[in-house]
Design an enzyme around this catalytic site. Sequence first.
Site, PDB file in Angstrom:
ATOM      1  N   THR A  73       0.545  -1.034  -0.228  1.00  0.00           N
ATOM      2  CA  THR A  73       0.143  -0.168  -0.536  1.00  0.00           C
ATOM      3  C   THR A  73       1.313   1.768   0.057  1.00  0.00           C
ATOM      4  O   THR A  73       0.006   2.159  -0.812  1.00  0.00           O
ATOM      5  CB  THR A  73      -0.713   0.012   1.636  1.00  0.00           C
ATOM      6  OG1 THR A  73      -1.783  -0.996   1.424  1.00  0.00           O
ATOM      7  CG2 THR A  73      -1.995   1.240   1.226  1.00  0.00           C
ATOM      8  N   HIS A  76       2.334   2.040  -2.929  1.00  0.00           N
ATOM      9  CA  HIS A  76       1.117   2.556  -4.123  1.00  0.00           C
ATOM     10  C   HIS A  76       0.508   3.613  -4.428  1.00  0.00           C
ATOM     11  O   HIS A  76       0.200   4.428  -4.790  1.00  0.00           O
ATOM     12  CB  HIS A  76      -0.206   2.151  -4.387  1.00  0.00           C
ATOM     13  CG  HIS A  76      -0.487   0.649  -4.367  1.00  0.00           C
ATOM     14  ND1 HIS A  76      -1.152  -0.737  -3.974  1.00  0.00           N
ATOM     15  CD2 HIS A  76       0.798  -0.700  -5.407  1.00  0.00           C
ATOM     16  CE1 HIS A  76      -0.795  -2.033  -4.305  1.00  0.00           C
ATOM     17  NE2 HIS A  76      -0.080  -1.401  -5.332  1.00  0.00           N
ATOM     18  N   CYS A 126     -17.784   5.091  19.601  1.00  0.00           N
ATOM     19  CA  CYS A 126     -19.127   4.576  19.143  1.00  0.00           C
ATOM     20  C   CYS A 126     -19.567   3.399  19.275  1.00  0.00           C
ATOM     21  O   CYS A 126     -19.054   2.297  19.790  1.00  0.00           O
ATOM     22  CB  CYS A 126     -18.949   5.261  17.758  1.00  0.00           C
ATOM     23  SG  CYS A 126     -17.879   4.240  16.418  1.00  0.00           S
ATOM     24  N   CYS A 129     -16.838   0.908  17.182  1.00  0.00           N
ATOM     25  CA  CYS A 129     -15.898   1.047  17.531  1.00  0.00           C
ATOM     26  C   CYS A 129     -16.291  -0.109  18.846  1.00  0.00           C
ATOM     27  O   CYS A 129     -15.732  -0.889  19.241  1.00  0.00           O
ATOM     28  CB  CYS A 129     -15.547   1.861  18.636  1.00  0.00           C
ATOM     29  SG  CYS A 129     -14.245   3.389  17.239  1.00  0.00           S
TER      30      CYS A 129
END
Length: 372
Positions: A73, A76, A126, A129
Amino acid sequence: MVWPGSPGTVARFHGLCAGSRIAVGTERGPNLKRVVWTGTGRLEVSNDGDTRGAGCEGNEVRIRVTAAGFCATDVHIIRGQVRFVDPPLVLGHEIAGVVEECGEAVSRLSPGDRVKCDSVIGCGICGWCAQGATQFCKQAVELGITCDGGWAEWLVVPERALYRLPDALPDEVAAILDVEVYGALSKPGVCPGDTVVIFGPGPAGLIALQLARIMGATTVILCGTRKVRLQLGQRLGADYIVNVTERDPIALVRQVTGGKGADLAFEAAGSEAACLEVLQVLRPQGKAVFYGVHGRPLSRFPIDQVVLKDLNLYGALSNRTGWNEIFSWVLQGKLDLQSLITRTLPLDQASLAYELLNDPREEEVKIVFSMG
């Protein structure tokens, strides 16, 4: 990785959620050695001297980074193929370190503890989570992806993002250890006796083949184009390896399964050809996991195959759970991550690391920055 639609993906350094501050990255002390992505194809090493910065508050923990992985990643992002935030950005989302300082509310960790840092950090309160799906938290950030990350001498992160490391787990291995592939396979599940086909012999595919075996697969077939990585996959437990430039993977799967087809296929190549082959190798009611990120729409997708074969398709932005299982399998020798590390380099050789990983002729799998 965090969901690109989350408002947290545009946060540079910290978010706010119900009064809970998410302090992450290196913003609270700019004077430290770090590697900064400054634009397409460009990395710069900065070293301003002082590496300690300000003290920690509340549940914050400052860690000295001891090892950090260089992921596909990252390649990229540097190439400009994907972009979550604009440069400049300190990359690095695969991180291990040592606790240097703790805020007054920290209860599980102490200075000197060796830790693995989860790069995906949510608000912690939240509903997402609460179920371990921090990647979908509206305030979520990801170190090295949407905010400054671990290619630096130290980081400040919430305690909830850190996991104490077993003594026998080396820093370099801990840095590249993650739960993402395990989560992606856990959703469809691997049943005893399954035939599993992996497309893409990169780090994710090489981890997936080992996890498929751990989870009960009887036959694992690894497909790709890079000979050295395919050979590594065979050493790591693949029953069959297929160089798709020389042999038809669909024909092999039919041969191995007596014409039935595979029970599960895992696409980690990030190519349109692999996506199409995934659908073709599966048996009716088979399961497909799409792990590779493409950065652009597919030019075609044979939806009738999905409908008429009653296939089950899964994405791979999975919950950030399963750390203890991964730790245990690595320590037991069932999951070999050390063999994926083909080179360790100091942080200031980041440009060399990029050149090596960006050149397929070099056959690098994983490069880790050692900062012990």
